[in-house]
Design a protein around this motif. Structure first.
Motif: not given
Length: 329
Positions: A94-105, A200-204
């Motif tokens: 695991e890389d200490r630097e994490m990337s997160a994306w929010f796909l927002l409905d 990736v958080f798909v928020v819908s």
């Protein structure tokens, strides 16, 4: 014939209070309130375990080994498996630097709420909390916003100001009625845009035209995907409120129903329950974890339960969970 069930409808007489849209200049106030009332509680309850919510991000290939019971089948290296004549899996660090994306409905249906909060408010608070937890540890977050289509992309950055920009964009955006939600378009855009493996958080509310299930499964093949489903109790069970005018939040179509009719309320509840079962089955088939956020539930409790579930699953996969608890996980 079009179904009468108001899957995206809100009662016109509005027996309950619907929270007004939060002005853009209130984003700072909202974030400060969340930092004080929500993030402080999470820090005390999770004691760093919130990283479990974000597992699988920033992974680098470290080794290959033979497949073992409870390994994630998505990590099987099929080329090596074919050469070695036995299943082999990729081992990541695991890389200490994490990337997160929010796909927002942010389609019109998320502006519904039968109590003090609308679904949009719940989505915004969840995104602000997770984004703040990540960025204060130097990680980067980005977002794609869907209204009548993919309207905006916010590139990954870190820092509190970036979280404020994201929160402002969610609370201040207005989507006009007139077109149905096509969640598949948002998911396909996410798969095309997000190159590095991320959470990736798909928020819908997952009230959409059909066909999004395949796009969600394809997204989950490359990324660690969490389906964050927002809902309101009134979407599951109608109380006895007499005659109501229900309006489709996206098309504007209206229909008058008699909620005093017990038979009608039972049919509504039955259809709603079937949709719930179909939705949960679709998420399971897509290979994603799911988190439900209701407008009448506590955000902290929902996040803690979800992190605990993922922690137990991770322990089960590594074999560190006690035998008498494995059936629970």
């Amino acid at each position: 014939m079009k179904s009468w069930w108001p899957r995206k409808a809100a009662p016109a007489p509005a027996p309950a209070v619907v929270a007004p849209a939060t002005p853009a200049h209130h984003a700072e106030h909202v974030l400060r309130r969340l930092e004080w009332k929500v993030i402080r509680r999470l820090d005390g309850l999770l004691q760093g375990d919130y990283r479990t919510l974000l597992r699988g991000t920033g992974l680098d290939l470290a080794d290959l080994r033979e497949y073992q019971l409870h390994d994630d089948v998505r990590h099987i290296d099929w080329n090596v498996t074919a050469r070695m004549q036995s299943p082999h899996v990729r081992v990541f660090t695991e890389d200490r630097e994490m990337s997160a994306w929010f796909l927002l409905d942010l389609s019109p249906s998320v502006d519904f709420g039968s109590g003090e909060l609308r679904k949009r408010n719940v989505s915004a608070e969840f995104v602000a909390v997770l984004a703040r937890l990540l960025t204060r540890h130097g990680n980067r977050v980005g977002a794609m916003l869907y209204g009548s289509g993919v309207d905006a992309v916010i590139p990954t950055r870190s820092g509190r100001r970036h979280v404020l920009h994201l929160l402002h964009s969610m609370l201040d955006r207005v989507t006009a009625e007139g077109s149905p939600t096509r969640l598949a378009d948002l998911l396909a855009s996410g798969a095309s845009l997000i190159k590095r493996r991320s959470t990736v958080f798909v928020v819908s509310d997952f009230i959409s035209e059909p066909g999004w299930e395949k796009a969600l499964a394809q997204l989950a093949q490359r990324h660690e995907v969490v389906a964050v489903r927002v809902l309101d109790p009134l979407e599951l069970d109608l109380p006895d409120l007499g005659l109501l005018t229900l309006r489709d939040a996206e098309s504007g179509e209206q229909v008058v129903v008699d909620t005093h009719d017990a038979g009608f309320r039972k049919r509504f509840a039955r259809i709603a329950a079937q949709r719930e079962a179909d939705l949960r089955e679709a998420l399971t088939r897509s290979g994603v974890d799911a988190l439900e956020l209701s407008t009448d539930a506590d955000l902290v409790d929902a996040i803690v339960r979800f992190v605990d579930m993922r922690k137990r699953r991770s322990q089960l996969a590594s074999g560190s969970l006690p035998a008498h608890l494995r059936h629970v996980a």
